[in-house]
Design a protein around this motif. Structure first.
Motif, short mmCIF file in Angstrom:
data_model
loop_
_atom_site.label_atom_id
_atom_site.label_comp_id
_atom_site.label_asym_id
_atom_site.label_seq_id
_atom_site.Cartn_x
_atom_site.Cartn_y
_atom_site.Cartn_z
N LYS A 1 0.97 -1.35 0.16
CA LYS A 1 0.07 -0.05 0.00
C LYS A 1 0.94 1.20 0.07
O LYS A 1 0.66 2.19 -0.83
N GLY A 2 2.01 1.33 0.79
CA GLY A 2 2.72 2.46 0.94
C GLY A 2 3.56 2.68 -0.28
O GLY A 2 3.43 3.79 -0.72
N ARG A 3 4.05 1.52 -0.99
CA ARG A 3 4.77 1.77 -2.29
C ARG A 3 3.84 2.28 -3.29
O ARG A 3 4.21 2.96 -4.00
N ASN B 1 2.19 6.55 -6.79
CA ASN B 1 1.27 6.90 -7.78
C ASN B 1 0.69 8.17 -7.12
O ASN B 1 -0.74 8.61 -7.45
N LYS B 2 1.28 9.03 -6.65
CA LYS B 2 0.69 10.09 -5.86
C LYS B 2 0.13 11.05 -6.66
O LYS B 2 -0.76 11.56 -6.47
N ASP B 3 0.66 11.48 -8.12
CA ASP B 3 0.20 12.29 -8.81
C ASP B 3 -1.12 11.63 -9.43
O ASP B 3 -1.95 12.60 -9.58
N ILE B 4 -1.21 10.43 -9.58
CA ILE B 4 -2.56 10.06 -10.01
C ILE B 4 -3.58 9.96 -9.09
O ILE B 4 -4.69 10.30 -9.16
N ILE B 5 -3.44 9.81 -7.78
CA ILE B 5 -4.25 9.65 -6.68
C ILE B 5 -4.88 11.06 -6.54
O ILE B 5 -5.89 11.31 -6.26
N ILE B 6 -3.84 12.24 -6.55
CA ILE B 6 -4.27 13.60 -6.37
C ILE B 6 -5.44 13.96 -7.39
O ILE B 6 -6.31 14.78 -6.99
N LYS B 7 -5.33 13.43 -8.63
CA LYS B 7 -6.43 13.62 -9.61
C LYS B 7 -7.52 13.20 -9.32
O LYS B 7 -8.72 13.53 -9.83
N THR B 8 -7.81 12.20 -8.39
CA THR B 8 -9.20 11.53 -7.64
C THR B 8 -9.67 12.50 -6.83
O THR B 8 -10.87 12.35 -6.57
N GLY B 9 -8.83 13.33 -6.41
CA GLY B 9 -9.64 14.02 -5.11
C GLY B 9 -9.61 13.59 -3.84
O GLY B 9 -10.43 13.88 -3.10
N ALA B 10 -8.77 12.46 -3.52
CA ALA B 10 -8.56 11.68 -2.49
C ALA B 10 -7.82 12.27 -1.30
O ALA B 10 -8.22 11.59 -0.34
N ILE B 11 -7.54 13.23 -1.49
CA ILE B 11 -6.66 13.85 -0.37
C ILE B 11 -7.14 15.27 -0.28
O ILE B 11 -7.32 16.00 -1.37
N ASP B 12 -6.74 15.84 1.17
CA ASP B 12 -7.26 17.28 1.22
C ASP B 12 -5.84 18.06 1.03
O ASP B 12 -4.82 17.45 1.03
N GLU B 13 -6.11 19.69 0.54
CA GLU B 13 -5.15 20.37 0.23
C GLU B 13 -3.55 19.63 -0.42
O GLU B 13 -2.66 19.55 0.17
N ALA B 14 -3.99 19.27 -1.44
CA ALA B 14 -2.91 18.72 -2.47
C ALA B 14 -1.79 19.48 -2.48
O ALA B 14 -0.77 19.02 -2.93
N ASP B 15 -1.73 20.81 -2.37
CA ASP B 15 -0.53 21.73 -2.48
C ASP B 15 0.04 21.67 -1.20
O ASP B 15 1.29 22.21 -1.23
N ARG B 16 -0.30 21.21 -0.04
CA ARG B 16 0.35 20.95 1.04
C ARG B 16 0.78 19.41 1.19
O ARG B 16 0.29 18.91 1.61
N ILE B 17 2.12 19.51 1.02
CA ILE B 17 2.68 17.85 1.01
C ILE B 17 3.91 17.78 2.03
O ILE B 17 4.44 16.78 1.82
N TYR B 18 4.15 18.59 2.74
CA TYR B 18 5.17 18.54 3.82
C TYR B 18 4.37 18.25 5.25
O TYR B 18 3.85 19.21 5.46
N PHE B 19 4.81 17.35 5.79
CA PHE B 19 4.17 16.93 7.23
C PHE B 19 4.87 17.91 8.16
O PHE B 19 5.99 17.77 8.21
N GLY B 20 4.05 18.45 8.94
CA GLY B 20 4.42 19.22 10.07
C GLY B 20 4.64 18.74 11.50
O GLY B 20 5.37 18.36 12.00
#
Length: 215
Positions: free
Chosen positions: A124-126, A131-150
């Motif tokens: 799952k992790g791999r 495929n993160k660019d493909i997943i972003i297109k599905t709308g499956a994550i919030d705030e796709a422009d924020r990619i650095y964990f705080g």
């Protein structure tokens, strides 16, 4: 003439597995010359996609979004085989449409039989990282422009952490997937979420220290 439908019954086990994680599954299959990536996101906040099966076809870089019908908790995952989907799959398989040698229902049977019955954390992790660019297109994550964990943060009273936020841990960090699974379980247990930044922080937050500090 009505579209044929097919029940992808072998999605049942990984659907149940995902229910206890971040309510999404992702896997890839090779059938003939075709290379397929399948994704489903079905958390409460996935209003527009929770009954959608996203299919990315690597040879043709083609994308299909198909609705899954039926009571999934009882093992029903019906997909309607419309002409547009059939054409995309035939192209992905590098076959000639209408040559009379291809049986689409036999293809669906083979697909169903190849669906994994468990998805390991490292798989799952791999797949989510690759495929993160493909997943972003599905709308499956919030705030796709924020990619650095705080850092982790307490969720406001009356709310709970969003899977669409927590999934980003698989995509945008290099932590061990088993550690991410544990981190997410603890976050949900103590009603915390993760804060994401648009710019890379100077110091990386130590997730393991946070996990070890929990009672």
């Amino acid at each position: 003439m009505a579209d044929e439908r097919f029940n992808l019954t072998n999605l049942f086990n990984i659907y149940n597995q995902a229910e206890n994680e971040t309510k999404n599954y992702i896997f890839e299959l090779s059938i003939g010359k075709g290379r397929f990536l399948f994704m489903n996101f079905f958390s409460e906040e996935d209003e527009s996609s929770k009954d959608k099966l996203f299919i990315f076809m690597r040879n043709t870089s083609s994308f299909a979004t198909e609705t899954l019908y039926g009571n999934h908790s009882k093992g029903d995952f019906y997909i309607y085989l419309n002409s547009k989907l059939k054409r995309k799959i035939i192209n992905e398989l590098q076959l000639k449409e209408g040559d009379g040698t291809f049986n689409f229902m036999s293809f669906m049977e083979e697909l169903n039989n190849k669906i994994p019955q468990v998805i390991l954390p490292e798989q799952k992790g791999r797949l989510m990282r690759e495929n993160k660019d493909i997943i972003i297109k599905t709308g499956a994550i919030d705030e796709a422009d924020r990619i650095y964990f705080g850092w982790p943060a307490k969720v406001s009273e009356g709310r709970k952490p969003r899977d669409k936020t927590l999934r980003k841990l698989y995509m945008f960090t290099d932590h061990n997937p088993q550690d991410i699974d544990l981190f997410i379980r603890i976050l949900k247990k103590v009603n915390h979420t993760t804060v994401w930044l648009a710019e890379k922080p100077k110091n990386e937050y130590n997730v393991q220290d946070w996990i070890n500090s929990r009672p």
